[in-house]
Design a protein around this motif. Structure first.
Motif, PDB file in Angstrom:
ATOM      1  N   GLY A  43       0.806  -1.221   0.000  1.00  0.00           N
ATOM      2  CA  GLY A  43       0.000   0.000   0.000  1.00  0.00           C
ATOM      3  C   GLY A  43       0.838   1.270   0.000  1.00  0.00           C
ATOM      4  O   GLY A  43       0.389   2.316  -0.473  1.00  0.00           O
ATOM      5  N   GLY A  44       2.060   1.175   0.538  1.00  0.00           N
ATOM      6  CA  GLY A  44       2.939   2.337   0.573  1.00  0.00           C
ATOM      7  C   GLY A  44       3.828   2.479  -0.654  1.00  0.00           C
ATOM      8  O   GLY A  44       4.666   3.390  -0.710  1.00  0.00           O
ATOM      9  N   MET A  45       3.662   1.593  -1.637  1.00  0.00           N
ATOM     10  CA  MET A  45       4.512   1.643  -2.824  1.00  0.00           C
ATOM     11  C   MET A  45       4.295   2.899  -3.658  1.00  0.00           C
ATOM     12  O   MET A  45       5.146   3.270  -4.471  1.00  0.00           O
ATOM     13  N   GLY A  46       3.150   3.551  -3.457  1.00  0.00           N
ATOM     14  CA  GLY A  46       2.914   4.798  -4.166  1.00  0.00           C
ATOM     15  C   GLY A  46       3.961   5.844  -3.804  1.00  0.00           C
ATOM     16  O   GLY A  46       4.345   6.671  -4.630  1.00  0.00           O
ATOM     17  N   VAL A  47       4.451   5.793  -2.559  1.00  0.00           N
ATOM     18  CA  VAL A  47       5.503   6.707  -2.122  1.00  0.00           C
ATOM     19  C   VAL A  47       6.786   6.431  -2.896  1.00  0.00           C
ATOM     20  O   VAL A  47       7.491   7.351  -3.317  1.00  0.00           O
ATOM     21  N   ALA A  48       7.088   5.136  -3.093  1.00  0.00           N
ATOM     22  CA  ALA A  48       8.272   4.756  -3.864  1.00  0.00           C
ATOM     23  C   ALA A  48       8.166   5.265  -5.300  1.00  0.00           C
ATOM     24  O   ALA A  48       9.155   5.721  -5.888  1.00  0.00           O
ATOM     25  N   TYR A  49       6.974   5.202  -5.853  1.00  0.00           N
ATOM     26  CA  TYR A  49       6.763   5.687  -7.222  1.00  0.00           C
ATOM     27  C   TYR A  49       7.008   7.188  -7.305  1.00  0.00           C
ATOM     28  O   TYR A  49       7.673   7.675  -8.228  1.00  0.00           O
ATOM     29  N   LEU A  50       6.493   7.931  -6.331  1.00  0.00           N
ATOM     30  CA  LEU A  50       6.688   9.378  -6.318  1.00  0.00           C
ATOM     31  C   LEU A  50       8.169   9.720  -6.215  1.00  0.00           C
ATOM     32  O   LEU A  50       8.669  10.605  -6.913  1.00  0.00           O
ATOM     33  N   PHE A  51       8.864   9.013  -5.322  1.00  0.00           N
ATOM     34  CA  PHE A  51      10.287   9.275  -5.151  1.00  0.00           C
ATOM     35  C   PHE A  51      11.059   8.996  -6.437  1.00  0.00           C
ATOM     36  O   PHE A  51      11.893   9.795  -6.868  1.00  0.00           O
ATOM     37  N   SER A  52      10.804   7.840  -7.045  1.00  0.00           N
ATOM     38  CA  SER A  52      11.517   7.461  -8.262  1.00  0.00           C
ATOM     39  C   SER A  52      11.264   8.452  -9.396  1.00  0.00           C
ATOM     40  O   SER A  52      12.176   8.822 -10.139  1.00  0.00           O
ATOM     41  N   THR A  53      10.009   8.878  -9.518  1.00  0.00           N
ATOM     42  CA  THR A  53       9.657   9.828 -10.574  1.00  0.00           C
ATOM     43  C   THR A  53      10.372  11.162 -10.371  1.00  0.00           C
ATOM     44  O   THR A  53      10.954  11.719 -11.305  1.00  0.00           O
ATOM     45  N   ASP A  54      10.317  11.672  -9.135  1.00  0.00           N
ATOM     46  CA  ASP A  54      10.965  12.945  -8.847  1.00  0.00           C
ATOM     47  C   ASP A  54      12.478  12.849  -9.000  1.00  0.00           C
ATOM     48  O   ASP A  54      13.129  13.777  -9.487  1.00  0.00           O
ATOM     49  N   ARG A  55      13.021  11.718  -8.581  1.00  0.00           N
ATOM     50  CA  ARG A  55      14.468  11.514  -8.700  1.00  0.00           C
ATOM     51  C   ARG A  55      14.893  11.510 -10.169  1.00  0.00           C
ATOM     52  O   ARG A  55      15.889  12.118 -10.541  1.00  0.00           O
ATOM     53  N   SER A  56      14.113  10.834 -10.999  1.00  0.00           N
ATOM     54  CA  SER A  56      14.430  10.761 -12.434  1.00  0.00           C
ATOM     55  C   SER A  56      14.308  12.120 -13.115  1.00  0.00           C
ATOM     56  O   SER A  56      15.028  12.418 -14.066  1.00  0.00           O
ATOM     57  N   ASN A  57      13.376  12.946 -12.618  1.00  0.00           N
ATOM     58  CA  ASN A  57      13.142  14.257 -13.235  1.00  0.00           C
ATOM     59  C   ASN A  57      14.047  15.350 -12.670  1.00  0.00           C
ATOM     60  O   ASN A  57      13.909  16.527 -13.046  1.00  0.00           O
TER      61      ASN A  57
END
Length: 245
Positions: A76-90
């Motif tokens: 359920g907390g994987m959405g946080v990982a997605y946000l982090f990865s996206t921001d990190r990539s950008n």
């Protein structure tokens, strides 16, 4: 400068928490984290009365439901990982760090707070729903299940999710990209699922049902010690340059 950084960290935390509940990925993972344990309990509820009357069935209930809660919470907390990865990539965090208002430690604390908030909501909904289902289908097992929730499900859900965040931030320190494993979010999510999965698959198979509650508590405590040790090491080695590399 300290006030500026605290203000920046609070703003980042509020912003990411809002995104976690508004983004499509955040909502999908949040829904999965709530639905999985509830569906599992509903499925078992049709046979709970029969199961709790046998020692084998009783242990199956105790092994399955509490063990799946931290797994579902981590998912359920994987959405946080997605946000982090996206921001990190950008390059979002490189920009924020360059302004001097945010440090890598602030980013870590921000995502940790967001994760704790999401896990708290997931646990509140899951445990309330599961407790009600068990209360109406098999009241005798409710007391023991609640004990397992207290010594294993709740602490391991938080610890596993924070291990995920720790893995994400640690992974950003790597300067070399490895094909197939270069996404910090994916790596962190996998690491977070491992502890409860190990308990469910391995430990419950070798522990007597009468000792399961004690072993579950020791497992949670050991995992907590590991988290603290890793936290100390990673925080000491954190630097803005690592994020900017």
């Amino acid at each position: 400068m300290l006030e500026v950084r605290l203000s920046g960290m609070r703003t980042l935390t509020s912003f990411n928490l809002s995104r976690a509940f508004k983004s499509l990925y955040g909502l999908i993972y949040l829904s999965i984290g709530i639905i999985i344990p509830v569906i599992l309990t509903v499925t078992l509820s049709f046979s709970l009365k029969t199961l709790v009357n046998s020692s084998i069935g009783f242990s199956v209930v105790l092994e399955t439901i509490p063990s799946f809660i931290p797994i579902a919470a981590t998912i359920g907390g994987m959405g946080v990982a997605y946000l982090f990865s996206t921001d990190r990539s950008n390059g979002v965090y490189e920009y924020l760090i360059a302004t001097g208002k945010i440090r890598i430690k602030d980013i870590f604390l921000s995502f940790s707070l967001v994760t704790v908030a999401i896990i708290s909501i997931l646990l509140a909904i899951d445990i309330a729903a599961i407790s009600l289902l068990i209360f109406f289908t098999a009241p005798p097992v409710l007391g023991t299940i609640l004990q397992f929730f207290a010594v294993f499900s709740i602490p391991v859900a938080y610890i596993s999710s924070l291990l995920s965040i720790l893995a994400m931030l640690s992974w950003t320190a790597m300067s070399k990209v490895y094909p197939g494993v270069n996404a910090p979010g994916g790596l962190g999510s996998i690491i977070g699922i491992i502890p409860p999965l190990v308990f469910l698959i391995a430990i419950v198979r070798i522990v007597r049902p009468s000792d399961l509650l004690l072993i579950a508590g020791l497992f949670s405590f050991s995992l907590f010690i590991i988290l603290i040790l890793l936290l100390v090491v990673v925080i000491k080695r954190m630097s803005n340059e690592r994020m900017l590399a």
